[in-house]
Scaffold this motif. Structure first.
Motif, PDB file in Angstrom:
ATOM      1  N   LYS A 123     -20.945 -10.328  11.769  1.00 31.83           N
ATOM      2  CA  LYS A 123     -21.065  -8.955  11.276  1.00 31.83           C
ATOM      3  C   LYS A 123     -21.199  -8.946   9.753  1.00 31.83           C
ATOM      4  O   LYS A 123     -21.998  -8.202   9.204  1.00 31.83           O
ATOM      5  CB  LYS A 123     -19.856  -8.120  11.703  1.00 31.83           C
ATOM      6  CG  LYS A 123     -19.817  -7.779  13.165  1.00 31.83           C
ATOM      7  CD  LYS A 123     -18.566  -7.002  13.496  1.00 31.83           C
ATOM      8  CE  LYS A 123     -18.450  -6.791  14.997  1.00 31.83           C
ATOM      9  NZ  LYS A 123     -17.188  -6.129  15.364  1.00 31.83           N
ATOM     10  N   GLU A 124     -20.403  -9.784   9.097  1.00 37.95           N
ATOM     11  CA  GLU A 124     -20.482  -9.875   7.642  1.00 37.95           C
ATOM     12  C   GLU A 124     -21.864 -10.348   7.205  1.00 37.95           C
ATOM     13  O   GLU A 124     -22.430  -9.830   6.247  1.00 37.95           O
ATOM     14  CB  GLU A 124     -19.417 -10.833   7.103  1.00 37.95           C
ATOM     15  CG  GLU A 124     -18.017 -10.308   7.228  1.00 37.95           C
ATOM     16  CD  GLU A 124     -16.971 -11.328   6.806  1.00 37.95           C
ATOM     17  OE1 GLU A 124     -17.332 -12.393   6.268  1.00 37.95           O
ATOM     18  OE2 GLU A 124     -15.790 -11.037   7.009  1.00 37.95           O
ATOM     19  N   SER A 125     -22.392 -11.321   7.911  1.00 38.38           N
ATOM     20  CA  SER A 125     -23.722 -11.844   7.581  1.00 38.38           C
ATOM     21  C   SER A 125     -24.790 -10.778   7.768  1.00 38.38           C
ATOM     22  O   SER A 125     -25.677 -10.623   6.917  1.00 38.38           O
ATOM     23  CB  SER A 125     -24.055 -13.071   8.426  1.00 38.38           C
ATOM     24  OG  SER A 125     -23.168 -14.132   8.138  1.00 38.38           O
ATOM     25  N   ALA A 169     -20.604  -4.686   2.486  1.00 36.60           N
ATOM     26  CA  ALA A 169     -20.698  -6.139   2.327  1.00 36.60           C
ATOM     27  C   ALA A 169     -19.677  -6.637   1.311  1.00 36.60           C
ATOM     28  O   ALA A 169     -19.020  -7.670   1.531  1.00 36.60           O
ATOM     29  CB  ALA A 169     -22.111  -6.534   1.903  1.00 36.60           C
ATOM     30  N   ALA A 170     -19.514  -5.923   0.209  1.00 32.28           N
ATOM     31  CA  ALA A 170     -18.519  -6.321  -0.800  1.00 32.28           C
ATOM     32  C   ALA A 170     -17.113  -6.255  -0.206  1.00 32.28           C
ATOM     33  O   ALA A 170     -16.307  -7.184  -0.393  1.00 32.28           O
ATOM     34  CB  ALA A 170     -18.632  -5.427  -2.031  1.00 32.28           C
ATOM     35  N   HIS A 187     -12.160  -8.672   2.148  1.00 38.86           N
ATOM     36  CA  HIS A 187     -11.235  -8.772   3.285  1.00 38.86           C
ATOM     37  C   HIS A 187     -11.322 -10.130   3.971  1.00 38.86           C
ATOM     38  O   HIS A 187     -10.372 -10.541   4.633  1.00 38.86           O
ATOM     39  CB  HIS A 187     -11.483  -7.641   4.277  1.00 38.86           C
ATOM     40  CG  HIS A 187     -11.131  -6.299   3.718  1.00 38.86           C
ATOM     41  ND1 HIS A 187      -9.834  -5.851   3.578  1.00 38.86           N
ATOM     42  CD2 HIS A 187     -11.912  -5.314   3.222  1.00 38.86           C
ATOM     43  CE1 HIS A 187      -9.831  -4.653   3.038  1.00 38.86           C
ATOM     44  NE2 HIS A 187     -11.085  -4.300   2.806  1.00 38.86           N
ATOM     45  N   GLY A 188     -12.438 -10.812   3.799  1.00 37.49           N
ATOM     46  CA  GLY A 188     -12.607 -12.140   4.387  1.00 37.49           C
ATOM     47  C   GLY A 188     -12.023 -13.253   3.540  1.00 37.49           C
ATOM     48  O   GLY A 188     -12.186 -14.435   3.858  1.00 37.49           O
ATOM     49  N   ALA A 202     -17.074 -14.130  -4.103  1.00 37.86           N
ATOM     50  CA  ALA A 202     -18.195 -13.431  -3.452  1.00 37.86           C
ATOM     51  C   ALA A 202     -17.983 -11.925  -3.512  1.00 37.86           C
ATOM     52  O   ALA A 202     -18.938 -11.162  -3.735  1.00 37.86           O
ATOM     53  CB  ALA A 202     -18.345 -13.899  -2.011  1.00 37.86           C
ATOM     54  N   ALA A 203     -16.734 -11.491  -3.345  1.00 36.17           N
ATOM     55  CA  ALA A 203     -16.438 -10.058  -3.397  1.00 36.17           C
ATOM     56  C   ALA A 203     -16.751  -9.481  -4.780  1.00 36.17           C
ATOM     57  O   ALA A 203     -17.328  -8.394  -4.879  1.00 36.17           O
ATOM     58  CB  ALA A 203     -14.981  -9.801  -3.036  1.00 36.17           C
ATOM     59  N   ARG A 204     -16.383 -10.226  -5.836  1.00 40.91           N
ATOM     60  CA  ARG A 204     -16.685  -9.736  -7.192  1.00 40.91           C
ATOM     61  C   ARG A 204     -18.189  -9.557  -7.391  1.00 40.91           C
ATOM     62  O   ARG A 204     -18.637  -8.559  -7.959  1.00 40.91           O
ATOM     63  CB  ARG A 204     -16.104 -10.683  -8.245  1.00 40.91           C
ATOM     64  CG  ARG A 204     -14.620 -10.495  -8.472  1.00 40.91           C
ATOM     65  CD  ARG A 204     -14.125 -11.236  -9.703  1.00 40.91           C
ATOM     66  NE  ARG A 204     -14.230 -12.673  -9.594  1.00 40.91           N
ATOM     67  CZ  ARG A 204     -13.349 -13.467  -8.987  1.00 40.91           C
ATOM     68  NH1 ARG A 204     -12.287 -12.944  -8.432  1.00 40.91           N
ATOM     69  NH2 ARG A 204     -13.532 -14.774  -8.961  1.00 40.91           N
TER      70      ARG A 204
END
Length: 164
Positions: A6-8, A74-75, A80-81, A86-88
Motif C-alpha cells: 500500500k505504501e509503495s 505517502a509522507a 508511520h513505517g 524518507a518521511a522528511r
C-alpha cells in the motif's frame, strides 16, 4: 495487500501525479505561453480562455487534488513505517506540492477568472493577465519539479528499506 505494498502504491501514485503536474506546468513555460505570446491580443485571450475552460474538468481536478492527498499520505506512511529520513523527504515534497497548489489558488485561478470576465478590450485583458500568470506558473513548475525530486529520494529510501 500488505502495508508495504500500500505504501509503495501510494508513493508511486504521488510521484507519477507530481511528475504529470510538473510536466504540464513546464509545457506552459516553454511552449504554450511563448507560442501565444507571438500572436495578437485577441488570439492570446481567446486561446487562454479556451484552455482554461478545457482544463476545468474532473480528470484534471482528480489529478491536481489527488496528487496533493497522495503525497501527504505517502509522507505519513513513511513516518508511520519507521522511516524518518524518507518521511522528511516526503513532507518536503508535500510542502512543495502544497506551494504549487497555493499559487494555483491565489494567483493563476484568480487571473483565469479575471480573464474570463474581461470585456472586449483584448489588449487590456492580456496586459493584466500575462506577466503575473507566467510568473505564477514558473513558481508552480519549480515547486512541482522540486517535489518530484524529493519524491524520487523517498522512492529510493523506501526501496532500500523494502529490500532489507
Amino acid at each position: 495487500m500488505t502495508g508495504a505494498t500500500k505504501e509503495s502504491v501510494t508513493l508511486v501514485a504521488a510521484t507519477v501525479g507530481t511528475g504529470l503536474m510538473a510536466g504540464l506546468y513546464f509545457a506552459f513555460d516553454i511552449s504554450v505561453m511563448p507560442g501565444l505570446g507571438r500572436g495578437d491580443d485577441q488570439t492570446y485571450v481567446t486561446a487562454m480562455r479556451n484552455i482554461n475552460e478545457a482544463i476545468d474538468n474532473g480528470l484534471f481536478g482528480l489529478l491536481f487534488l489527488g496528487t496533493f492527498l497522495a503525497t501527504g499520505l505517502a509522507a505519513a506512511q513513511q513516518q508511520h513505517g519507521g522511516r524518518p529520513t524518507a518521511a522528511r523527504w516526503g513532507w518536503l515534497a508535500f510542502a512543495l506540492y502544497g506551494l504549487s497548489t497555493a499559487v494555483t489558488a491565489t494567483v493563476n485561478v484568480p487571473l483565469n477568472n479575471q480573464l474570463a470576465r474581461a470585456g472586449a478590450d483584448a489588449s487590456a485583458a492580456r496586459s493584466r493577465f500575462g506577466g503575473r500568470w507566467i510568473a505564477g506558473n514558473l513558481v508552480r513548475t519549480v515547486a512541482c519539479t522540486a517535489a518530484l525530486a524529493a519524491l524520487g529520494r523517498v522512492l529510493t529510501l523506501h526501496g532500500r528499506t523494502a529490500m532489507t
